[in-house]
Structure formats: C-alpha cells, structure tokens
Write a protein that holds these residues in place. Structure first.
Motif, mmCIF file in Angstrom:
data_model
loop_
_atom_site.group_PDB
_atom_site.id
_atom_site.type_symbol
_atom_site.label_atom_id
_atom_site.label_comp_id
_atom_site.label_asym_id
_atom_site.label_seq_id
_atom_site.Cartn_x
_atom_site.Cartn_y
_atom_site.Cartn_z
ATOM 1 N N SER A 173 -3.135 -4.108 -9.519
ATOM 2 C CA SER A 173 -4.776 -4.029 -9.046
ATOM 3 C C SER A 173 -5.333 -2.403 -8.446
ATOM 4 N N ALA A 174 -6.265 -2.433 -8.504
ATOM 5 C CA ALA A 174 -6.971 -1.788 -7.920
ATOM 6 C C ALA A 174 -8.176 -2.342 -7.067
ATOM 7 N N SER A 175 -9.255 -2.086 -6.211
ATOM 8 C CA SER A 175 -10.932 -2.979 -5.949
ATOM 9 C C SER A 175 -11.211 -2.584 -6.930
ATOM 10 N N GLU A 205 -1.748 -2.516 -4.487
ATOM 11 C CA GLU A 205 -2.831 -1.327 -4.471
ATOM 12 C C GLU A 205 -2.805 0.135 -5.311
ATOM 13 N N LEU A 206 -2.834 -0.222 -6.106
ATOM 14 C CA LEU A 206 -2.580 1.591 -6.916
ATOM 15 C C LEU A 206 -4.055 2.251 -6.694
ATOM 16 N N ASP A 207 -4.886 1.727 -5.492
ATOM 17 C CA ASP A 207 -5.858 2.637 -5.197
ATOM 18 C C ASP A 207 -5.699 2.645 -3.789
ATOM 19 N N SER A 208 -4.335 2.946 -2.942
ATOM 20 C CA SER A 208 -4.648 3.486 -1.475
ATOM 21 C C SER A 208 -4.254 4.401 -2.074
ATOM 22 N N ARG A 222 1.043 -1.313 0.012
ATOM 23 C CA ARG A 222 -0.043 0.311 -0.340
ATOM 24 C C ARG A 222 1.045 1.199 0.220
ATOM 25 N N CYS A 230 -11.381 -2.599 -9.962
ATOM 26 C CA CYS A 230 -11.246 -3.119 -10.991
ATOM 27 C C CYS A 230 -11.585 -4.757 -11.511
#
Length: 175
Positions: free
Chosen positions: A63-65, A99-102, A39, A67
C-alpha cells in the motif's frame, strides 16, 4: 522441557528450561504475529526469513499512505489477523504492511509484480505466492472472502505452493 547440547569432543550438557522461558528455545506458538511496516527490501527479506523459520506464512499488504482504498482495507485485514486471530487454528500467520511510497523501497514492487494498490501477497518459505495474490479491493473489503483467503494461506503452513517457485510461476504456472 529438557535441552541437550552436544559437542564432538566435550561432554553432553543437560539442563532444564523453565516453562516461562521455553518460547525462547523454539517452542512453537500458533499465535499470529503482526510486524512493523516494511520500508526496505532488506526488511522484507528478514521477515520472510523469520516466517520461514517459524513455518508460518507471511501476509503482506502492499500500500501507500496516499491510497484511500488502502486505508479502507488495512483495518479489515489487520483486524481479522490481530483481533479475530484468523489462521491461528491452522498454524498462525505473520502480517506486515509494505510501504510502496517509501523512498528506500527500490524496485520491490516490480520484483513481485505489484501492479495495483492495495495488493495482498502471501509468502511461504520465502516464496511469493503469486497465483493466490489478491488485487481486487472489493474482495479485500468482503470480510468473509478475506477470512477464507487468510485461512487458506494459513493452511499452507509455510509450505511452498501456489506458483511461488519462480518469479514467473504466477504467470506461466511453473514451479
């Protein structure tokens, strides 16, 4: 196993390490290692250090949650590494999801030229293997293709290669 500790002035100490404790003293294991999700940039840095010390490539799934394609690819990749133990005969693999959306991830995706999700990127000796990264979901969903890719990365054995020598190695072929 006998462990010897020498100091320049003091005498040499010798003691036996029980078999049950040898793994703590650097006995290498070819078992794959699955790590917690990444993260922050520091977490990625730490895992690349651990993998380099183990002489084991680190496979990262970016990835991202939200996606849906990422959610479809995750169990395939993780299953090959964790359940089928792909790569263990070649020396083992490390695996972690980034996690790229962190909110704490910063510009890590930009640093490693992650332009689509999901992306599979291997690190050997802390160097991103930009030339061999996978960005096409259909390749990641093809179990046989993915199996071969993982075995190729495992055979690298933590050695540099694949254009990871510089940030732009994957773009210009430099090392």
């Amino acid at each position: 196993m006998i462990l010897r500790i020498s100091q320049p002035i003091a005498r040499t100490l010798t003691f036996r390490v029980p078999k049950t404790h040898r793994r703590f003293f650097g006995s290498s294991s070819n078992q794959n290692r699955v790590f917690a999700n990444i993260r922050t940039p520091d977490e990625l840095h730490n895992l690349t250090l651990v993998s380099a010390a183990d002489n084991r490539p680190l496979i990262t799934l970016w990835s991202a949650s939200w996606c849906t394609t990422c959610q479809a690819v995750k169990p395939i990749v993780k299953g090959l590494i964790e359940d089928e133990r792909i790569g263990e005969q070649e020396g083992g693999l490390g695996y972690a999801e980034v996690e790229l959306d962190s909110t704490l991830i910063g510009d890590l995706g930009v640093k490693y030229m992650i332009t689509s999700m999901p992306t599979l990127l291997a690190f050997s000796r802390q160097e991103a293997q930009l030339e061999t990264k996978l960005v096409r979901p259909e390749q990641m969903k093809d179990r046989e293709f993915l199996r071969q890719w993982l075995m190729t990365e495992a055979r690298r054995g933590g050695r540099a290669g694949g254009g990871g020598g510089s940030l732009f190695g994957g773009l210009f072929g430099g090392r």
